[in-house]
Design an enzyme around this catalytic site. Sequence first.
Site, short mmCIF file in Angstrom:
data_model
loop_
_atom_site.label_atom_id
_atom_site.label_comp_id
_atom_site.label_asym_id
_atom_site.label_seq_id
_atom_site.Cartn_x
_atom_site.Cartn_y
_atom_site.Cartn_z
N ASP A 263 0.70 -1.09 0.00
CA ASP A 263 -0.09 -0.05 0.02
C ASP A 263 0.73 1.34 -0.03
O ASP A 263 1.87 1.42 0.82
CB ASP A 263 -1.00 -0.09 1.19
CG ASP A 263 -1.91 1.11 1.17
OD1 ASP A 263 -2.78 1.20 0.30
OD2 ASP A 263 -1.87 1.76 2.08
N GLU B 173 15.04 -15.27 1.07
CA GLU B 173 15.37 -16.23 2.05
C GLU B 173 14.18 -17.46 1.99
O GLU B 173 14.30 -18.34 2.68
CB GLU B 173 15.25 -15.61 3.64
CG GLU B 173 16.14 -14.58 3.76
CD GLU B 173 15.96 -13.62 4.85
OE1 GLU B 173 14.91 -14.09 5.74
OE2 GLU B 173 16.30 -12.43 5.26
C1 NOJ Z 1 -4.41 2.98 -0.94
C2 NOJ Z 1 -5.65 1.98 -0.46
O1 NOJ Z 1 -5.99 1.20 -1.72
C3 NOJ Z 1 -6.85 2.93 -0.15
O2 NOJ Z 1 -7.98 2.13 -0.01
C4 NOJ Z 1 -6.39 3.47 1.33
O3 NOJ Z 1 -7.42 4.27 1.86
C5 NOJ Z 1 -5.04 4.26 1.09
N1 NOJ Z 1 -4.03 3.73 0.46
C6 NOJ Z 1 -4.22 4.54 2.37
O4 NOJ Z 1 -3.83 3.47 2.96
#
Ligand code: NOJ
Length: 554
Positions: free
Chosen positions: A221, A270
């Site tokens: 993310d 690893e």
């Molecule tokens: C991207 C994620 O896909 C989204 O749903 C989220 O709100 C933001 N990153 C923050 O983590």
Amino acid sequence: MTQHLAAPAAPDSGTRTDWWRDAVIYQVYPRSFADGNGDGMGDLEGIRARLPHLRDLGVDAVWLSPFYASPQADAGYDVADYRAIDPMFGTLHDADAVIRDAHALDLRIIVDLVPNHSSDRHDWFRRALADGPRSPLRERYHFRPGKGPGGELPPNDWESIFGGPAWTRTTDPDGTPGEWYLHLFAPEQPDFNWEHPAVRDEFRSILRFWLDMGVDGFRVDVAHGLVKAEGLPDIGHHDQLKLLGNDTMPFFDQDGVHDIYRSWRHVLAEYAGDRVLVAEAWTPTVERTAHYVRPDEMHQAFNFQYLGTHWDAAELRAVIDGSLAAMRPVGAPATWVLSNHDVTRHATRFANPAGLGTQLRTPGDRALGLRRARAATLLMLALPGSAYLYQGEELGLPDVTDLPDEVRQDPSFHRAQGQDGFRDGCRVPIPWAVDGPSYGFGTGGSWLPQPAGWGELSVEAQTGDPTSTLELYREALRVRRTQPGLGAGDGIEWTGAPAGVLAFRRAEFACTANTTGEPVRIVAPGRMLLASGPVDVTGAEVELPADTTVWWAV
Ligand code: NOJ
């Protein structure tokens, strides 16, 4: 180098490498996929019970959006404990069962990793707040004194992606106003300071925890956000959201992020098996995106340029060419995606006039949207590389555009005073059955209201109907596995086509997509394999109906 004993073996691990180069990866959004315990919220038990649907659909891997312990301020993208499952989704035992069952069905599991920020309820952040301004624990986040005589102004001018300032002021343990902390998203999502070695160590350990559980990879993310420009400099503009995607921001796509991914690649090495890192990296250009998938970094990066492209032959061709050209020098597969949990579903985007963006609240012309969505999907699945599907798109689901404001849960909707943040519309629990409470999603209703008529779009309603979108997806994925020329690779050969039509070949395969609203006559390039809508082939020529894609064996 340590070789960890691989926990439950992934499908054909050790025999087939690089499975991810042409994988079709299905995104499960746990709270909206299937509810196993009848509390109206999807969970791991529900996912486990529905894994056979994904095997029958024919995907290679499943990406699970976050299921970790979380106060759910941003639907789980605010993690309080990276090594625990939120009770609303189940237990670690359930996660283990999902991974084992998936592997037994030849499905790989990719989990979401959220390293840019934690929840404000994460133990580190709570202790940092409680300890007060001079605590070394504060160095794991970005705490700063405010500007102005009383420190009453934020430390810089950065704006949150969810609206409002990217800083929130704390209250000191003695009750007086204190320092500010940085959060690029909601205030409940404080950003980690990735210059701090403890943060780096902690995430390598979290990777190992899940690799030991047997996962096949991580979707990372906000992979472009971890490192901030030194000194956290002002941007000098308001309305910074408009700059995102075009300009390099001091909090996004800084060169320093790449060292982190190089070190993670070592952690994956690893482990036995062929495990992957996938970047959610919003960068200004596909060339910048390619940096994330250099040979010693991640394996794949989402292609958001493709997701944002209109249903228009010239635009699509430019993005396809640009994506393939950008990935070729680094040897990574191109990826393709049309929908996810952050954008209006493509059946609704394509139902609306072009140029409205990726978060809409207007249903548009649903029949047109579905016709184009089916055509767009066949086009995507014909391209070389890996493709991402978002749960429910195989049913042709539209976005639910008329959710009442009071049921919306997207934090960006509330922070933008209802002007933005329509992500709940693509997060409505999906229909499995024609009837019943929540149309087979579970026995106890659904956390977001499902629209009337949802049952007609259910898996049950569409199974066995050769004209259904579900059967189109199943057939497309079956053909993709068997037809030479589909799947991996890094190039296509464009062949001549009338304006508005895309036509290309790959080995013994050809694809033609009519993106216009009118039928177009073309010479049939071979034997028709599959079409996104009704097509009559008579003789050497074929009339490609409006908004229709056809696959051919040549
Ligand atoms: C991207 C994620 O896909 C989204 O749903 C989220 O709100 C933001 N990153 C923050 O983590």
